[in-house]
Write an enzyme that holds these catalytic residues in place. Sequence first.
Site, short mmCIF file in Angstrom:
data_model
loop_
_atom_site.label_atom_id
_atom_site.label_comp_id
_atom_site.label_asym_id
_atom_site.label_seq_id
_atom_site.Cartn_x
_atom_site.Cartn_y
_atom_site.Cartn_z
N LYS A 204 0.83 -1.20 0.00
CA LYS A 204 0.00 0.00 0.00
C LYS A 204 0.87 1.26 0.00
O LYS A 204 0.64 2.19 -0.75
CB LYS A 204 -0.94 -0.01 1.20
N GLU A 210 10.45 -5.14 3.90
CA GLU A 210 10.70 -6.41 3.24
C GLU A 210 10.37 -6.34 1.75
O GLU A 210 11.12 -6.83 0.90
CB GLU A 210 9.87 -7.52 3.91
N GLY A 265 -4.95 -4.55 5.64
CA GLY A 265 -4.08 -5.53 5.01
C GLY A 265 -4.57 -6.95 5.12
O GLY A 265 -4.54 -7.72 4.16
N ARG A 266 -5.04 -7.34 6.31
CA ARG A 266 -5.46 -8.73 6.50
C ARG A 266 -6.83 -9.01 5.89
O ARG A 266 -7.30 -10.15 5.94
CB ARG A 266 -5.42 -9.08 7.99
N GLU A 351 -3.67 -10.40 14.97
CA GLU A 351 -3.41 -9.00 14.70
C GLU A 351 -4.63 -8.15 15.01
O GLU A 351 -4.52 -6.98 15.38
CB GLU A 351 -3.00 -8.81 13.23
N HIS A 382 0.06 -36.49 13.93
CA HIS A 382 1.34 -37.14 14.21
C HIS A 382 2.37 -36.17 14.76
O HIS A 382 3.57 -36.47 14.75
CB HIS A 382 1.84 -37.82 12.92
N LYS A 510 9.04 -2.16 13.43
CA LYS A 510 9.51 -1.55 12.17
C LYS A 510 10.37 -0.33 12.45
O LYS A 510 11.43 -0.13 11.84
CB LYS A 510 8.30 -1.14 11.32
#
Length: 540
Positions: A204, A210, A265-266, A351, A382, A510
């Site tokens: 955005k 990153e 964002g999510r 979040e 397992h 950040k």
Amino acid sequence: MTSETLALSRAAAIRQLQAHFEEQKWSLRELFATDPQRVENFSCEAAGIYLDFSKNHLRQDTLQLLIDYAEEQNLNSKISALLSGASINNTERRPALHTALRFQGDAKTEHERAVADCRVQMQRFANKVHSKEWLGFNGKPIRHIVNIGIGGSDLGPRMVVEALTPWHRDSIHVHFVANIDGADLSDTLEDLNPEETLFIIASKSFSTLETRENALSARRWILAAGSNEKQLAQHFVAVSSNIVAAQDFGITPENIFPIWDWVGGRYSLWSAIGLPIILACGYSVYKALLAGAHSMDNHFAQAPLQENLPVLLALIQFWYRQCWSTKSQVVLPYAQRLSKFPAWMQQLDMESLGKSVDRDGKPLGYPSGGVVWGAEGTNGQHSFHQLLHQGTDLIPADFIAIKQPTSELHEQHRWLLACCISQSQALLRGKSLHDARQELEEAGYTHREAHSLAPHKAIPGNRPSNTLILEKLDPHHLGALLALYEHKVFSSGCLLGINPFDQWGVELGKQLSSQIYQSAEAAIPENWDSSTRSLMEKLL
């Protein structure tokens, strides 16, 4: 009610629920034994998803107390506020209009018209790639798409693209890069041809650390292969609101897809962040995904609270977190293609609900969100299911089952479903000490040996779970499932009295990483803690 009145009501209602919890002595087995209609009374279906929540520590009076609490918190009006575009994200002073991204029919509002224009832009772009009209710098058609993003710009589309593998187009291969660890990008690019590779820069702000660093490395990779600066536009598109930064990078304006500040964002896979879905599967698949989510939106808007799937899941989560003091919940999709679903759920839930103050900035005084984790079945059986069955913590579980086979191996699918059902049954039933002793004696152990070993084989049971059934794992049902959990998390935020749409805690790390990076080439500040100073000296 005023916010202060709501807070007082919330605290009083939680105390009432806790008192009800202290009085209850029933077990899950007893609840089923005394109510022949229990499954009918504690199950619902909507938008192609069936929910069985009968294996929970709920009686009708428990559920009614929870419904009463939701009504006291004005949950219905808050659902209406969300869907109508009110400014419910109060700390960022904006609406949360992800549901507008999946509207159906004619665009009626300003937001829907903007979304409709973006859909057209995405469809036209995807058509150029699919028809081999879009060419790389050496005139070769694009065969590989690499989405560079992180968080919501990665988890959502990555999960959906994997879930919809049967709809993938043979001519296009979609890859995802998120981690700033250079191995993520370099390993992805190792077998790709730069002449046939196109990157989507999904950010955005177009400044996320990153994403920025991976994008710059990808840019150098294309240039090193022989592209000139002008030809970079043939290998990069962007999803961003920072048009200037994207253009400065070398992306032409017509290849910058919009994302708006009212899309968190999510919740963004329904926006142009979902472009990799269209490129991997085609626009018709994307439309079906939106339609499935929209059908769940309609259910969420219209169903009464006691029949509302997202609300019921939120109330159950609230009951265990506040009264049973559970610390986590596990999500168990019994579908290999949903292996990324728990990671998507982690961001969505943790979040959103990882807050310690209410909407007015006052300390909560009670638990907020817990830990969400999980893995695809049967792999989890397992590894960590041992903890679910015999560990000391009570961990509520969501089982997700797909009725129709997802491969040609139908017999294996029957085994998969049998394992899913048996795990929820085992959590409910457990194995008594008496049964464990009897099993051991029947297996040839002496009476003394059986008594000694039985405590190790006894399983307490009485552990809760929900089971959700999708008729099949297709775009429509997947869209409904994702919207179901989005609305569950929103409802949970309302029950807790918090804003589930901000994430200020993410920002601090950040800010500090930038300071540490810059300090590595300068003097380390004297007022930093000794551990941080020592780590910088050893690592940087």
